[in-house]
Design an enzyme around this catalytic site. Structure first.
Site, PDB file in Angstrom:
ATOM      1  CD  GLU A  14      28.614  31.396  19.677  1.00 22.81           C
ATOM      2  OE1 GLU A  14      27.507  31.040  20.102  1.00 22.81           O
ATOM      3  OE2 GLU A  14      28.843  32.482  19.157  1.00 22.81           O
ATOM      4  NE  ARG A  37      25.371  27.644  21.777  1.00 23.04           N
ATOM      5  CZ  ARG A  37      24.913  27.506  22.997  1.00 23.04           C
ATOM      6  NH1 ARG A  37      25.601  26.863  23.905  1.00 23.04           N
ATOM      7  NH2 ARG A  37      23.745  28.018  23.332  1.00 23.04           N
ATOM      8  CD  GLU A  71      16.595  32.024  15.844  1.00 21.62           C
ATOM      9  OE1 GLU A  71      17.497  31.413  15.236  1.00 21.62           O
ATOM     10  OE2 GLU A  71      16.777  33.136  16.403  1.00 21.62           O
ATOM     11  CG  ASN A 101      24.878  33.128  16.528  1.00 22.27           C
ATOM     12  OD1 ASN A 101      23.791  33.075  17.083  1.00 22.27           O
ATOM     13  ND2 ASN A 101      26.019  33.007  17.176  1.00 22.27           N
ATOM     14  NE  ARG A 123      31.090  34.153  44.419  1.00 18.03           N
ATOM     15  CZ  ARG A 123      31.083  34.528  45.689  1.00 18.03           C
ATOM     16  NH1 ARG A 123      30.524  33.751  46.586  1.00 18.03           N
ATOM     17  NH2 ARG A 123      31.638  35.651  46.038  1.00 18.03           N
ATOM     18  CG  HIS A 153      22.295  40.353  17.299  1.00 14.93           C
ATOM     19  ND1 HIS A 153      23.289  39.612  17.880  1.00 14.93           N
ATOM     20  CD2 HIS A 153      21.150  39.675  17.535  1.00 14.93           C
ATOM     21  CE1 HIS A 153      22.757  38.527  18.447  1.00 14.93           C
ATOM     22  NE2 HIS A 153      21.466  38.547  18.236  1.00 14.93           N
ATOM     23  CG  HIS A 180      21.357  35.222  14.955  1.00 13.95           C
ATOM     24  ND1 HIS A 180      20.878  34.344  14.002  1.00 13.95           N
ATOM     25  CD2 HIS A 180      20.643  34.950  16.087  1.00 13.95           C
ATOM     26  CE1 HIS A 180      19.942  33.571  14.540  1.00 13.95           C
ATOM     27  NE2 HIS A 180      19.771  33.919  15.792  1.00 13.95           N
TER      28      HIS A 180
HETATM   29  P1  NAD Z   1       9.714  37.334  24.079  1.00 11.58           P
HETATM   30  O1  NAD Z   1      10.278  36.613  25.189  1.00 11.58           O
HETATM   31  O2  NAD Z   1       9.707  38.823  24.128  1.00 11.58           O
HETATM   32  O3  NAD Z   1       8.210  36.833  23.872  1.00 11.58           O
HETATM   33  C1  NAD Z   1       7.449  37.380  22.845  1.00 11.58           C
HETATM   34  C2  NAD Z   1       6.105  37.942  23.343  1.00 11.58           C
HETATM   35  O4  NAD Z   1       5.194  36.870  23.495  1.00 11.58           O
HETATM   36  C3  NAD Z   1       6.154  38.640  24.667  1.00 11.58           C
HETATM   37  O5  NAD Z   1       5.250  39.719  24.642  1.00 11.58           O
HETATM   38  C4  NAD Z   1       5.679  37.575  25.635  1.00 11.58           C
HETATM   39  O6  NAD Z   1       5.118  38.117  26.816  1.00 11.58           O
HETATM   40  C5  NAD Z   1       4.617  36.904  24.803  1.00 11.58           C
HETATM   41  N1  NAD Z   1       4.357  35.522  25.131  1.00 11.58           N
HETATM   42  C6  NAD Z   1       5.246  34.561  25.457  1.00 11.58           C
HETATM   43  N2  NAD Z   1       4.637  33.384  25.536  1.00 11.58           N
HETATM   44  C7  NAD Z   1       3.331  33.591  25.288  1.00 11.58           C
HETATM   45  C8  NAD Z   1       2.211  32.741  25.202  1.00 11.58           C
HETATM   46  N3  NAD Z   1       2.321  31.435  25.340  1.00 11.58           N
HETATM   47  N4  NAD Z   1       1.008  33.302  24.930  1.00 11.58           N
HETATM   48  C9  NAD Z   1       0.898  34.638  24.748  1.00 11.58           C
HETATM   49  N5  NAD Z   1       1.927  35.474  24.770  1.00 11.58           N
HETATM   50  C10 NAD Z   1       3.135  34.960  25.036  1.00 11.58           C
HETATM   51  O7  NAD Z   1      10.411  36.957  22.683  1.00 11.58           O
HETATM   52  P2  NAD Z   1      10.978  35.584  22.086  1.00 11.58           P
HETATM   53  O8  NAD Z   1      10.833  35.721  20.632  1.00 11.58           O
HETATM   54  O9  NAD Z   1      10.409  34.426  22.773  1.00 11.58           O
HETATM   55  O10 NAD Z   1      12.517  35.627  22.455  1.00 11.58           O
HETATM   56  C11 NAD Z   1      13.365  36.611  21.963  1.00 11.58           C
HETATM   57  C12 NAD Z   1      14.538  36.735  22.894  1.00 11.58           C
HETATM   58  O11 NAD Z   1      15.218  35.483  22.921  1.00 11.58           O
HETATM   59  C13 NAD Z   1      15.548  37.765  22.458  1.00 11.58           C
HETATM   60  O12 NAD Z   1      15.924  38.510  23.576  1.00 11.58           O
HETATM   61  C14 NAD Z   1      16.718  36.941  21.963  1.00 11.58           C
HETATM   62  O13 NAD Z   1      17.945  37.597  22.132  1.00 11.58           O
HETATM   63  C15 NAD Z   1      16.607  35.727  22.815  1.00 11.58           C
HETATM   64  N6  NAD Z   1      17.246  34.542  22.227  1.00 11.58           N
HETATM   65  C16 NAD Z   1      18.126  33.879  22.997  1.00 11.58           C
HETATM   66  C17 NAD Z   1      18.730  32.719  22.508  1.00 11.58           C
HETATM   67  C18 NAD Z   1      19.639  31.937  23.401  1.00 11.58           C
HETATM   68  O14 NAD Z   1      20.301  31.007  22.928  1.00 11.58           O
HETATM   69  N7  NAD Z   1      19.677  32.212  24.665  1.00 11.58           N
HETATM   70  C19 NAD Z   1      18.423  32.255  21.228  1.00 11.58           C
HETATM   71  C20 NAD Z   1      17.491  32.967  20.471  1.00 11.58           C
HETATM   72  C21 NAD Z   1      16.908  34.105  20.985  1.00 11.58           C
END
Ligand code: NAD
Length: 451
Positions: A324, A328, A272, A332, A208, A339, A335
């Protein structure tokens, strides 16, 4: 260490005396309360972000309120060279859940930064099979150097958005239970947004709720996903449909980790960054127009500045509306369309930032169609996305029906009404509203889809 923590001063203006049914907005101490008001969930309300000012209005009562969050901008340009191992700190101001974002080069060589946020003696690092060979040893060293009492376990997940699911999440719980971790442990997310979202959700749910630290390694995660406490996994019917708000103890951004990031991932994160400029920070957008080539070339000072300014923007919004209730949602922009693209083409085929970029173009097209922005903004959005090698249209196989069926289950649907983030007014202003012409949305969808 320079702290860029924001202190908000709020001012209230109303064009009509507020009735008891109206959210109360007055003092500094009440600002969190007002944005947590369930009234903001009502589709009758529109949220309007005019630069750093927020207006709430309802078409029914014709009433509007305005709150201004004035935070001093610490640096308008990147003039200073980031010093190795010296963090810039952006504070996320959430009362007892406040935390620092450390930004800088060489921060993984500074064990004291991480160790001061570790609770207990047991740490579980959650990462994936791409990042583990690059940074897991370094992070384990930073967690334990000079502190032999700390023991570090790790779980290495398969890499990819398609694994942001329940089966993969269970691997974290399997490891945590197998290692007999107790409530005094700390989960560390080492990776991009996928790892950050999954590790955060695991930390929220395990026993939790256990401590949690974010070490984001993509631009996307450093400028957005690691900040603000949104955690979760995807469902086959939609992205991020299962999750929790759960804030980390700290976010540690070592900008050196970006040196190994593939170009396509780098560009995806810039979607972003561009978003912050469009919805609330025109000055930052103008800076990006001048510096996108430097960002694409990974100029360390340009990257550090873009990350810092993005984190400041996100921290301000999250501090005002953590869960949100309204404001907030403006983060998006694009988005909802994005999405729909990610869900329809299959998770992982289009990167999140690529889908958001195409989605922003569609949101901007709709805003223009409604007569809310002038053509120059449309042109500037296309131009900056092209500079960042990001798409300006959805994939060719997307149909209007595909968009509509995914958008119907979007988290921003309330009482059956799809609310969207749209630009309105001069650059840097947006609205979150369900009050727009549905025919214009249809026309936008048909413009970008062949069928
Ligand atoms: P990701 O986490 O898939 O990373 C992208 C790729 O880069 C992966 O293959 C990863 O292994 C590789 N990678 C990461 N760091 C690296 C590095 N330093 N060197 C080499 N390779 C590296 O994708 P992302 O774009 O980072 O994140 C996308 C995700 O984030 C989505 O699931 C999205 O929904 C989420 N997201 C969440 C929020 C939130 O507020 N929580 C906001 C925006 C996006």
């Amino acid at each position: 260490m320079a702290s860029t923590a924001s202190h908000f001063s709020l001012s209230l203006s109303t064009n009509q005396t507020a009735s008891p049914a109206t959210p109360k907005l007055s003092t500094k101490s009440s600002h969190l309360h007002c944005f947590q008001s369930s009234q903001f969930l009502s589709p009758r309300y529109s949220i309007e972000l005019t630069g750093k000012c927020v207006s709430v209005s309802t078409a029914v009562q014709g009433r509007s309120l305005k709150v201004c969050a004035n935070s001093a901008q610490v640096m308008d340009q990147f003039t200073t060279k980031a010093e190795h191992g010296v963090p810039t700190i952006v504070e996320v101001d959430l009362g007892s859940r406040s935390y620092p974002i450390y930004i800088g080069s060489g921060l993984l060589d500074k064990p004291e930064l991480l160790q001061r946020h570790v609770h207990g003696k047991r740490v579980l690092v959650v990462t994936n099979n791409t990042i583990a060979p690059l940074y897991l040893d370094k992070v384990a060293d930073a967690l334990t150097r000079g502190n032999p009492n700390i023991s570090v376990d790790n779980v290495i997940l398969p890499d990819g958005e398609q694994y942001k699911d329940m089966d993969t999440l269970m691997k974290v719980f399997d490891k945590a239970t197998e290692s007999r971790l107790d409530r005094r442990c700390t989960f560390v997310a080492l990776g991009g947004g996928v790892i950050g979202d999954m590790c955060g959700f695991a930390a929220a749910a395990f026993l939790r709720g256990v401590n949690f630290i974010q070490i984001p390694t993509t631009v996307m995660a450093q400028v957005d996903s690691s900040v603000g406490g949104k955690t979760g996994i995807n469902h086959p019917r939609g992205k991020n449909l299962i999750g929790a708000f759960y804030q980390p103890q700290c976010v540690l951004i070592d900008t050196d980790t970006l040196n190994t990031l593939p170009d396509r991932e780098l560009a995806s994160g810039f979607a972003e960054v561009i978003k912050y400029g469009l919805i609330r920070d025109a000055q930052f957008f103008e800076w990006q127009e001048k510096n996108m080539q430097a960002l694409m070339a990974r100029d360390p000072s340009a990257l550090a500045y873009a990350i810092k300014r993005s984190c400041e923007n996100k921290a301000e919004v999250v501090s005002l509306d953590e869960k949100e209730s309204g404001l907030r949602a403006t983060l998006n922009l694009g988005h909802t369309f994005g999405h729909a693209i990610e869900t329809s083409v299959g998770y992982g085929h289009w990167l999140h930032g690529e889908a958001v970029a195409a989605g922003m173009v569609m949101a901007v097209d709709l805003s223009h169609r409604l007569g809310w922005i002038d053509d120059s903004i449309v042109q500037r959005v296309h131009a900056i996305l092209e500079q960042a090698n990001l798409p300006t249209a959805p994939p060719e196989n997307m149909t209007v029906d595909m968009f509509k069926s995914v958008m119907a289950v979007d988290k921003k649907v309330a009482d059956g009404l799809l609310r969207l983030i749209l630009l309105k007014g001069s650059l840097g202003n947006c609205v979150f509203t369900g009050d727009y012409d549905r025919k214009a949305l249809d026309t936008t969808l048909h413009k970008f889809c062949k069928s």
